[in-house]
Design an enzyme around this catalytic site. Structure first.
Site, PDB file in Angstrom:
ATOM      1  N   LYS A  81      -2.128  73.355 -10.207  1.00 42.02           N
ATOM      2  CA  LYS A  81      -2.428  72.187  -9.799  1.00 42.02           C
ATOM      3  C   LYS A  81      -1.170  71.174  -9.411  1.00 42.02           C
ATOM      4  O   LYS A  81      -1.587  70.337  -8.773  1.00 42.02           O
ATOM      5  CB  LYS A  81      -3.580  71.530 -10.649  1.00 42.02           C
ATOM      6  CG  LYS A  81      -5.001  72.275 -10.647  1.00 42.02           C
ATOM      7  CD  LYS A  81      -5.707  71.876  -9.582  1.00 42.02           C
ATOM      8  CE  LYS A  81      -7.251  72.500  -9.822  1.00 42.02           C
ATOM      9  NZ  LYS A  81      -7.911  71.797  -8.572  1.00 42.02           N
ATOM     10  N   THR A 110      -7.808  59.464  -9.667  1.00 37.18           N
ATOM     11  CA  THR A 110      -8.867  60.717  -9.373  1.00 37.18           C
ATOM     12  C   THR A 110      -9.679  60.787 -10.224  1.00 37.18           C
ATOM     13  O   THR A 110      -9.630  59.979 -11.478  1.00 37.18           O
ATOM     14  CB  THR A 110      -7.886  61.905  -9.432  1.00 37.18           C
ATOM     15  OG1 THR A 110      -8.521  63.225  -8.523  1.00 37.18           O
ATOM     16  CG2 THR A 110      -7.450  62.436 -10.789  1.00 37.18           C
ATOM     17  N   SER A 113     -11.740  67.032 -14.825  1.00 32.78           N
ATOM     18  CA  SER A 113     -11.885  66.952 -16.031  1.00 32.78           C
ATOM     19  C   SER A 113     -10.878  68.003 -16.870  1.00 32.78           C
ATOM     20  O   SER A 113     -10.650  68.065 -18.078  1.00 32.78           O
ATOM     21  CB  SER A 113     -13.206  67.939 -16.422  1.00 32.78           C
ATOM     22  OG  SER A 113     -13.133  69.205 -15.556  1.00 32.78           O
ATOM     23  N   TYR A 150       0.737  62.353 -20.573  1.00 34.11           N
ATOM     24  CA  TYR A 150       1.587  62.137 -19.518  1.00 34.11           C
ATOM     25  C   TYR A 150       1.559  60.690 -18.964  1.00 34.11           C
ATOM     26  O   TYR A 150       2.174  60.284 -17.950  1.00 34.11           O
ATOM     27  CB  TYR A 150       1.092  63.152 -18.200  1.00 34.11           C
ATOM     28  CG  TYR A 150       1.317  64.450 -18.771  1.00 34.11           C
ATOM     29  CD1 TYR A 150       2.811  64.975 -18.693  1.00 34.11           C
ATOM     30  CD2 TYR A 150       0.578  65.393 -18.830  1.00 34.11           C
ATOM     31  CE1 TYR A 150       2.950  66.469 -19.113  1.00 34.11           C
ATOM     32  CE2 TYR A 150       0.852  66.912 -18.776  1.00 34.11           C
ATOM     33  CZ  TYR A 150       2.012  67.154 -19.010  1.00 34.11           C
ATOM     34  OH  TYR A 150       2.352  68.409 -18.888  1.00 34.11           O
ATOM     35  N   GLY A 217     -12.731  77.894  -6.924  1.00 39.45           N
ATOM     36  CA  GLY A 217     -13.569  76.678  -7.361  1.00 39.45           C
ATOM     37  C   GLY A 217     -13.883  75.831  -6.363  1.00 39.45           C
ATOM     38  O   GLY A 217     -14.602  75.880  -5.576  1.00 39.45           O
ATOM     39  N   GLY A 218     -13.115  74.599  -6.499  1.00 41.82           N
ATOM     40  CA  GLY A 218     -13.441  73.650  -5.138  1.00 41.82           C
ATOM     41  C   GLY A 218     -12.756  74.348  -3.765  1.00 41.82           C
ATOM     42  O   GLY A 218     -13.125  73.727  -2.842  1.00 41.82           O
ATOM     43  N   GLY A 219     -11.707  75.179  -4.001  1.00 39.49           N
ATOM     44  CA  GLY A 219     -11.178  76.270  -2.841  1.00 39.49           C
ATOM     45  C   GLY A 219      -9.915  75.563  -2.293  1.00 39.49           C
ATOM     46  O   GLY A 219      -9.561  76.109  -1.313  1.00 39.49           O
ATOM     47  N   GLY A 220      -9.074  74.697  -3.116  1.00 38.57           N
ATOM     48  CA  GLY A 220      -7.903  74.137  -2.625  1.00 38.57           C
ATOM     49  C   GLY A 220      -7.018  75.385  -2.841  1.00 38.57           C
ATOM     50  O   GLY A 220      -6.131  75.690  -1.821  1.00 38.57           O
ATOM     51  N   ALA A 246     -22.500  80.332 -10.121  1.00 36.27           N
ATOM     52  CA  ALA A 246     -21.336  79.847 -10.022  1.00 36.27           C
ATOM     53  C   ALA A 246     -20.576  80.406  -8.643  1.00 36.27           C
ATOM     54  O   ALA A 246     -19.497  79.901  -8.249  1.00 36.27           O
ATOM     55  CB  ALA A 246     -20.308  80.095 -11.228  1.00 36.27           C
TER      56      ALA A 246
END
Length: 367
Positions: A81, A110, A113, A150, A217-220, A246
Site C-alpha cells: 500500500k 482517507t 482500517s 506516523y 480485496g478492493g482490487g488495486g 468474501a
C-alpha cells in the site's frame, strides 16, 4: 466529498512513469524462491485430501510449478500500500494550483482500517502534509497505533462503509483536505502496479513468468498487476477467501456483474472489501485478468504456516491467499497442468503484506 488527485491514463506506460516517480520513496523488495514450496505445489494432492471438497472423486491435478515470491511484506509500513499512497501524494503535488491554494496546509484524508491508513500517514509525513485518517473503532489496536505513530490525526467511525464515508465527508468539510481513496482511483492503482513491474525486472534473464497471482480485496493490486502485464504474455489471476462470501470478485467475475458490498469476517482481514468500480473495469470489462480463484480459511492457515516454517517470513493471512490457491485450488492447478504441460509454469506470487500482531498469530494457530 472532495475530488481525488487527477491521474494518468490506465496503461502500462503510466505504470512505468509511476515507478520512476516513487522510486525515491519505496523499497525495492526482494523476490525469493523456496524449493520446498515449489515441490509441494507440484505434488498431486491425495484423494483423501480432496474428500469433502467440490473435487472429491476427481483425479488430482498434476501441475509443475516454480514459485517466485515478491515480498511486499518487507515494503515500507509492511505492505504494498505504500506504493499507491506515495504515488497519489506525488501526483497531488504536481497539480496546478494545489500549493498556491493552500493544499499542503489543508492536507489529505482517507478512510481505512489498516495498511492504507498507515501508508498514507507515512507518505504525508514524508512530505510535511497533514493526514486525517478515518478508522473504524474495531480496527486492530496495533494498526491504530502505527497510524498515529506516523503523525496522522486519527478520527474514529463506525465499521460500515456508509459510516466511514460520512465521517470522511465531515473531515473534508471541516479541513478542506483532499481525498486519497484506499483503492478505487487510478493513481492508487498505478502505484500498486509498480510491485509487479518491479517483480518482472528482478527475474533472472532465463526466466519468463507464465502467470502472476495476487490477493484480491478492493482490487488495486490485482488491477494494477493486470496493467503491468497488459502488453506481455504473462497471465494475471486473483485470489480470495471463500468464507462468508468474501469471494465477491470471483462470483462477480463468473456472473459478469460487480458485487458492490460484502460482509465477512474472514481471517484475511485485508480482503474484506468489495472490488471497486475502477479496478473492476480493468479486471473484468477490459478482460485483463484471466481468472479469480478462492480458498478456505483452513487452506489460508495452512499456507501461512508453511511460509513461517519454510521461508521464515512474517506475513499476514491476506498475503498468502495466492499461495493457497497454487497449493490447494484444484481448478487453478488443473488449468496450470493443461496449459503448462510437462514444462510447467513459473508463477509469481505477491506477498501483499506482513502487518499481523503476535497475539493474532497465536490465535490463528491455537487450534
Amino acid at each position: 466529498m472532495s475530488s481525488p488527485p487527477a491521474s494518468l491514463p490506465l496503461t502500462r506506460a503510466s505504470v512505468e512513469a509511476a515507478y520512476e516517480l516513487i522510486k525515491p520513496y519505496i523499497h525495492e523488495t526482494p523476490v525469493l524462491t523456496n524449493t520446498t514450496l515449489s515441490q509441494l505445489a507440484s505434488t498431486p494432492r491425495t484423494p483423501a485430501e480432496l474428500e469433502g471438497t467440490e473435487w472429491a472423486g476427481q483425479n488430482p491435478a498434476k501441475p509443475v510449478l516454480r514459485l517466485w515470491f515478491k515480498c511486499e511484506n518487507l515494503q515500507r509500513i509492511g505492505a504494498f500500500k505504500a506504493r499507491g499512497a506515495f504515488h497519489a501524494i506525488e501526483r497531488l503535488k504536481q497539480e496546478p494550483g494545489w500549493e498556491e491554494g493552500g493544499g499542503r496546509l489543508k492536507g489529505v484524508v482517507t478512510h481505512s482500517s489498516g495498511n492504507h491508513a498507515q501508508a498514507l500517514a507515512l507518505a504525508a509525513r514524508t512530505n510535511n502534509i497533514p493526514a486525517h485518517i478515518v478508522m473504524p473503532t474495531i480496527s486492530a489496536p496495533a494498526k491504530i497505533a502505527a497510524t498515529k505513530g506516523y503523525g496522522a490525526n486519527v478520527v474514529f467511525s463506525g465499521s460500515t462503509s456508509v459510516e466511514r464515508e460520512a465521517v470522511t465527508a465531515t473531515v473534508i468539510a471541516e479541513t478542506g483536505a483532499r481525498l486519497i481513496p484506499p483503492y478505487d482511483h487510478p493513481n492508487i492503482i498505478l502505484g500498486q502496479a509498480t510491485a509487479s513491474f518491479e517483480l518482472l525486472s528482478q527475474l533472472p534473464p532465463s526466466t519468463t513468468l507464465s502467470g502472476i497471482i495476487t490477493p484480491l480485496g478492493g482490487g488495486g493490486l490485482l488491477s494494477g498487476t493486470a496493467l503491468t502485464c497488459s502488453s506481455t504474455s504473462v497471465k494475471v489471476f486473483g485470489a480470495e477467501p471463500s468464507f462468508q462470501g468474501a469471494d465477491d470478485g470471483r462470483r462477480g467475475y463468473l456472473s459478469g456483474e460487480r458485487i458492490p458490498a460484502v460482509s465477512t469476517l474472514t481471517i484475511a482481514d485485508g480482503l474484506r472489501t468489495p472490488v471497486g468500480a475502477i479496478p473492476w473495469s480493468i479486471i473484468y470489462e477490459r478482460r485483463l485478468v484471466s481468472g479469480i480463484y478462492s480458498v478456505s480459511e483452513a487452506q489460508i492457515r495452512a499456507a501461512l504456516r508453511l511460509v513461517y516454517e519454510r521461508m521464515k517470513l512474517v506475513v499476514e493471512p491476506s498475503a498468502v491467499v495466492g499461495l493457497a490457491v497454487a497449493l490447494y485450488n484444484e481448478e487453478f492447478r488443473a488449468m496450470v497442468e493443461r496449459q503448462g504441460g510437462a514444462q510447467g509454469w513459473d508463477l509469481g506470487i505477491i506477498f501483499s503484506g506482513g502487518n499481523v500482531s503476535l497475539e493474532a498469530l497465536g490465535k490463528l494457530f491455537s487450534d
